[in-house]
Write an enzyme that holds these catalytic residues in place. Structure first.
Site, mmCIF file in Angstrom:
data_model
loop_
_atom_site.group_PDB
_atom_site.id
_atom_site.type_symbol
_atom_site.label_atom_id
_atom_site.label_comp_id
_atom_site.label_asym_id
_atom_site.label_seq_id
_atom_site.Cartn_x
_atom_site.Cartn_y
_atom_site.Cartn_z
ATOM 1 C CG ASP A 14 -3.320 4.549 -0.046
ATOM 2 O OD1 ASP A 14 -4.278 5.251 -0.389
ATOM 3 O OD2 ASP A 14 -2.535 3.810 0.413
ATOM 4 N N GLY A 67 0.911 -1.236 0.087
ATOM 5 C CA GLY A 67 0.232 -0.116 0.332
ATOM 6 C C GLY A 67 0.632 1.096 0.033
ATOM 7 C CB CYS A 68 0.072 4.703 1.578
ATOM 8 S SG CYS A 68 1.260 6.419 1.890
ATOM 9 C CG PHE A 69 6.199 5.100 -0.867
ATOM 10 C CD1 PHE A 69 5.644 5.807 -0.215
ATOM 11 C CD2 PHE A 69 6.694 4.402 -1.740
ATOM 12 C CE1 PHE A 69 5.262 6.938 -1.128
ATOM 13 C CE2 PHE A 69 6.903 5.995 -2.972
ATOM 14 C CZ PHE A 69 6.502 6.966 -2.535
ATOM 15 C CD1 TRP A 70 4.706 8.892 1.962
ATOM 16 C CD2 TRP A 70 2.627 9.711 2.542
ATOM 17 N NE1 TRP A 70 4.711 9.678 0.809
ATOM 18 C CE2 TRP A 70 3.962 9.860 1.197
ATOM 19 C CE3 TRP A 70 1.513 9.579 2.935
ATOM 20 C CZ2 TRP A 70 2.149 10.992 1.512
ATOM 21 C CZ3 TRP A 70 0.827 10.160 2.677
ATOM 22 C CH2 TRP A 70 1.544 11.323 1.592
#
Length: 161
Positions: free
Chosen positions: A88, A9-12
């Protein structure tokens, strides 16, 4: 140092989470296993480059094993959902394990098989050799350190040491 690239998912949040794990020495976010060179975030978000948002992880194998890294990874993804994690949605948010060392494949496949026992639906997480990785723009690196209230699909309690 050993290396592995994980998409979830979102890499953050993936990066913030792995930075809490003892033995992880360095992380950076970027774009893995796509079809173009030097993609931008905007290009990746258009779902035409084939890249996954991913976290490149360097770890000390004397402190943490690949199996323990994978155990941690499975805790933050739903590996049965294709091209989505949390809110996401898109191919760049797929789950993936991209290895640099062919010897890691046995451990990865065994870990996936053990994880599969927890689900009725099949795991759709990609498991492939890392073909390419491009660093994301600087503002994405350690994003949640810079923006503590930034969006993250991973429960906040998992982002604390």
């Amino acid at each position: 140092m050993k290396k592995i690239v994980l998409a979830g998912g979102c890499f953050w949040g993936v990066e913030a989470y792995f930075n809490t794990i003892e033995g992880v020495m360095d992380t950076k976010v970027g774009y893995a296993n796509g079809n173009t060179e030097n993609p931008t975030y905007e290009e990746v978000c258009k779902n035409k480059t084939g890249f996954a948002e991913a976290c490149y992880i360097e770890y000390d194998e004397n402190t943490i094993t690949l199996q323990k890294i994978l155990d941690a990874y499975w805790k933050i993804v739903d590996p049965t959902i294709k091209n989505r994690q949390g809110n996401d949605i898109g191919t760049q948010y797929r789950t993936g394990i991209y290895y640099l060392d062919e010897e890691d494949l046995k451990i990865i496949l065994k870990s996936k098989d053990m994880e599969q026992e927890k689900y009725d639906r099949p795991i759709v997480t990609e498991i492939e050799p890392l073909r390419n990785f491009y660093d994301a723009e600087e503002y994405h690196q350690k994003y949640l350190d810079k923006n503590p209230n930034g969006y993250c699909h991973i429960p906040r309690e998992l982002l604390k040491r």
